[in-house]
Design an enzyme around this catalytic site. Structure first.
Site, PDB file in Angstrom:
ATOM      1  N   GLY A  32       0.830  -1.198   0.000  1.00 55.02           N
ATOM      2  CA  GLY A  32       0.000   0.000   0.000  1.00 55.02           C
ATOM      3  C   GLY A  32       0.862   1.245   0.000  1.00 55.02           C
ATOM      4  O   GLY A  32       2.045   1.222   0.350  1.00 55.02           O
ATOM      5  N   CYS A  33       0.260   2.356  -0.414  1.00 51.99           N
ATOM      6  CA  CYS A  33       1.026   3.603  -0.527  1.00 51.99           C
ATOM      7  C   CYS A  33       1.509   4.087   0.831  1.00 51.99           C
ATOM      8  O   CYS A  33       2.698   4.383   1.018  1.00 51.99           O
ATOM      9  CB  CYS A  33       0.210   4.672  -1.235  1.00 51.99           C
ATOM     10  SG  CYS A  33      -1.451   4.927  -0.584  1.00 51.99           S
ATOM     11  N   TYR A  34       0.601   4.169   1.819  1.00 59.51           N
ATOM     12  CA  TYR A  34       1.019   4.622   3.144  1.00 59.51           C
ATOM     13  C   TYR A  34       2.075   3.670   3.738  1.00 59.51           C
ATOM     14  O   TYR A  34       3.114   4.132   4.216  1.00 59.51           O
ATOM     15  CB  TYR A  34      -0.178   4.719   4.089  1.00 59.51           C
ATOM     16  CG  TYR A  34      -1.199   5.783   3.754  1.00 59.51           C
ATOM     17  CD1 TYR A  34      -0.847   7.132   3.729  1.00 59.51           C
ATOM     18  CD2 TYR A  34      -2.523   5.459   3.487  1.00 59.51           C
ATOM     19  CE1 TYR A  34      -1.792   8.118   3.445  1.00 59.51           C
ATOM     20  CE2 TYR A  34      -3.472   6.436   3.213  1.00 59.51           C
ATOM     21  CZ  TYR A  34      -3.111   7.760   3.191  1.00 59.51           C
ATOM     22  OH  TYR A  34      -4.052   8.724   2.926  1.00 59.51           O
TER      23      TYR A  34
ATOM     24  N   THR B 150       4.245   1.868   2.314  1.00 57.30           N
ATOM     25  CA  THR B 150       5.556   2.028   1.675  1.00 57.30           C
ATOM     26  C   THR B 150       6.368   3.118   2.368  1.00 57.30           C
ATOM     27  O   THR B 150       7.547   2.925   2.695  1.00 57.30           O
ATOM     28  CB  THR B 150       5.374   2.351   0.173  1.00 57.30           C
ATOM     29  OG1 THR B 150       4.756   1.225  -0.465  1.00 57.30           O
ATOM     30  CG2 THR B 150       6.710   2.643  -0.499  1.00 57.30           C
TER      31      THR B 150
END
Lengths: 339, 339, 339, 339
Positions: free
Chosen positions: B148-150, B152
């Site tokens: 997921g972006c967060y 990462t």
């Protein structure tokens, strides 16, 4: 009809004072000053504020003998004290929107602003202009120091919880996001559109920003113990909003409703602090208003509570709150001109 | 020349895969699918991507027998597992950009995604696609779950510090600010321009967002102890940037330089993680790239350290990291097509 | 592997050249200069471009004897000619991204730029770097003048229609909207976030902007008659996009499809000019690319046709087009590094 | 104290009416309706408008018998006429912010709106609510049709020039740029943040937008000849501003000062139309106000004049102008509540 003046009126806070005072029925603007624009007509500088089209920016020195009831100072750090002294000596009330009167004494001022206070003897009589917690003192003050934008969000969020004794003795984490109006209208790399748009950045993190001193001073006073904050201000690509996310550790396991009640009770009769139950606040809600919106949540399996606090930087964070203070100092209805 | 396909290519991550793969010398796109746009030509849907102008969106069912080397799944939660199973059975490698394979087992999946995992037996062989910490496993994986972006931003910032044993056993506060690309291209009130522009808001604060489960799972694995995070995601008025501000308590008093060395050492040879010494990161730095920028500071008179971590949501936060994983899985140079 | 240098690399066009050249397989950057930042490392100034982290900004004077194949000049008006002369004398090819070589002769230069051209003798050999219409000349040029951003949109839109003889002899109305990157990275009131965000403004309307001279010169050349434009540039609150809306009167009643065919035929084999049939262009389509998108419509009961032309200011409007020119001048494939 | 109601109050124009009416000393809001949100409290839907916290959205059908003095209709095309008829029959004055009453007769309405007018007999008595040119008629009207946002900018700019007879008989080119509030709060691909931010686009160019009919009707009436416009509306990435750039051919060579005098004379006593001499208008100037700013320039060696006209979409372009009309209709001072 009372008369007011504005010292340093070309920046964002001065412009916003002028915009909002247009709607105030009991006040007229007697003078506005600017050292850089002395002689420039407001018709040219602020063509969008035609109410003032016949006025001209004057030099501060020229206006010190004008008969007014109150003066707003919108000046960079270190410049306000001199003018405050002059006006107060003439028994003209002063609201300072800068940092010069926000600290209780000269050493604290020096610690956070890095320079010696030019007139430390003035500090004693200054009232910190957060109406929700200092209303009576403001009414009788000669000098009111208008709170910083970040401290406004933080103090309104935390004072009730600290007074209720529910916050543990741990560093309070404050993560704030500010629109660019807070950085002022002067030309810096930081405020170039190309640096802000489609970006997001932090500055002076930890305990570097001078608002840390202001917050800790006021929080400690209300908590009656030493409060330590860790504070990260950020620049977000918007203009007016200021959004603070505040993380505290709770003394004991508390329900969200208990915490919310503390806030709701504290501000039940306040016209400009709105505690939200369901909705999480968004910065946009406060745009062009004097409102501070508060909201909070507890965290499952954790003693952390998160409080959200949101204002318009130029509203409750600066000029509108200054007018709220003016209303108190000049004995007008507190909401006059601010709806 | 290897062949790849994209299942669910009309959203932002699919579009970004197509944009970036144009520059990849070793890969051609064999098919793209969309159930809503089946039959629509890409010339019409993505006129700004003329490289693909002769292609047409197909139905996923139509393409399952196409001979490709790897498939990217860009689907909403709950939809990926079925297709992953089908492709893996044909020995086609899969990179899932969604949430379906990010949790170690079915109960954890259910806890955070709220639904039963359709094919729990697949979970065991899945590799979590964070190349900096799982490079070898990714090379040999059949299914890679793109982070997921967060997570990462958070994992790249914290894993080295946790492994070094300098982080105290206290809740870690993560305050993240995301551009709107993270919310996807579907039409919701949340993503209307009028709600985002000149605003800033929080959502799912505390331990509500499913990325909390993903972060804690991976952080705990590397720390070899249970890590608890308190996480507040925010929507900021930008499109691509993602900026995380992370507050940890330190085990003992440490200098900033000691902490910085831990990060610098951890990523000394990594092409896509850049540790900044002087400058605080700004989200804009990572735009249209696969970089993660890290920076940190300690706090005077405090055991708190603040770590900043910043990516492009669609870059290292999604599609570019997926291509980095593809490069590892198909034995290409890791940076191919990503400069 | 050819070597290039960049004179004046701290601004937006220099930065964009560096960013894009990272992807170019046949070129290495031998030097970058800045008079203000001489001695500063690129690791510090452009931390987001780690490819160049071991380089240092040098003074232009220091690098004149460096052995390179081509030099890009990214300098304010009046500063390019001197360096162009020096490099050309050493048989180094020059691409000037500024205004110094965009006018056919010294009087025209003086008319539009307000200063005397320092080396008028150089003007004769200069090739105007619009590859779609000057490809062969560019290949053999010593000095290529990279077109202005506004003229790029206007020339690509109008040249085919003028050559086809369908445009009446009336003033052509050009209404352009530019992102802020076009205004450069220097600090001006115009580029302060507070002036641009949530605003929209016009500047130098009519025949005041020096791009008027550039447009008329090139349009008249291709039309083989004197063309007059009325041009209003506007600043829009975005960073990279440039969008021109162009109003022409038609010679005779023509169908939209006839006009569209003229454009489609003109650019059938061009890699970077895309004529859209159905969709109206949006500035976003061209972001981070070298594309120019064109679209047009006729108007019911009227002899007016409206042509839309859209680019990325820093893409086809500046640095990417400069690299396209470089590819031609150094005999690389024209699209190399630009996909 | 007069009482008003709002039919269809959940959109941007309804919200803005509520926001601004808070400041109006002579009016109270008796009801607000919404068919989708019937029963929802305003405390929940508009928590930022605490003035109305005790109100609830009602169904329009429920409120038709409420005793009010005036009703604002904020409804999509085709929906207003029915309610206008009902209220007018009860002798309640009506201001329609939609398109239903902007055309002089049923055929014109059908031509531009594509549907049959449900109550064509009502059209005859309708007054077009542009106070600067219809003030007396508005005062006595039962139904006032509030002008469209684009026509407001265009009519205020052009009527004085047309009446002065200085505009040649050629198509008038109108290039308008609108903030997103003009597109409304409904969820469409067009209004997704990802489509608007960092983009710029055109829609319905030429003679397609229904505001063309409205402009031509009103312009022709004042010019006493048939006026033809060519109109391109654009979407710009801002929220409130609307900026029109208008190109006319002049009858004869006129100085800028002559043209400017025509505008200045026309609006010398108007409180809400400001003609700027030096400064070019910027959309930001009109934000949160009822002002229209006008400016113009002639063009060297050309018979073209360029007029700039700028408003706040929700201000003079919709809700604030509606309140100006209300002030006239209910015999309040025209500026009441609008400073």
């Amino acid at each position: 009809m009372k008369k007011i003046g504005i010292i340093g009126a070309t920046g964002y806070t001065g412009e916003e004072l002028l915009r909002v005072l247009t709607r105030h029925p009991n006040v007229s603007v007697a003078f506005v000053t600017s050292e850089q624009e002395t002689g420039t007509s407001l018709a040219k500088f602020f063509p969008h504020l035609p109410h003032y089209k016949n006025m001209v920016f004057r030099s501060a020195q020229e206006v010190v003998d004008t008969d007014v009831d109150l003066v707003f100072l919108c000046l960079p750090p270190g410049y306000s004290a001199k003018w405050a002294k002059l006006f107060v000596e003439k028994l003209i009330k002063v609201i300072d929107l800068g940092a010069d009167f926000r600290y209780v004494d000269a050493p604290t001022y020096k610690k956070w602003c890095g320079i010696d206070h030019p007139f430390p003897e003035l500090l004693e009589g200054v009232v910190y202009g957060l109406p929700e917690w200092n209303r009576d003192a403001i009414k009788n003050a000669q000098i009111v120091s208008n709170p910083g934008c970040y401290p406004t969000t933080v103090l309104l969020a935390l004072i009730p919880l600290l007074k209720a004794g529910v916050v543990a003795n741990e560093p309070i984490i404050i993560d704030s996001k500010s629109g660019i109006s807070g950085a002022g209208s002067s030309l810096t790399k930081t405020t170039h559109f190309g640096e802000i748009h489609e970006s997001f950045s932090a500055y002076k993190p930890g305990r570097l920003h001078r608002h840390v001193g202001e917050m800790e001073q006021e929080l400690s006073k209300h908590a009656q113990r030493k409060i330590q904050v860790v504070f990260t201000p950020h620049l977000a690509p918007l203009f007016r909003g200021l959004f603070s996310t505040i993380y505290v550790r709770l003394q004991s396991k508390l329900d969200r409703s208990d915490l919310l009640n503390i806030l709701t009770d504290a501000y039940a009769t306040e016209p400009f602090v709105l505690v939200l139950d369901e909705k999480l606040p968004a910065a946009k809600m406060a745009t062009h208003s004097n409102f501070c919106f508060l909201s909070l949540t507890t965290v499952t399996d954790s003693d952390v509570a998160i409080i959200f606090s949101m204002i318009d930087n130029l509203g409750k964070g600066a000029s509108w709150q200054a007018i709220q203070n003016m209303n108190l100092m000049l004995d007008f209805p507190e909401q006059e001109g601010l709806v």
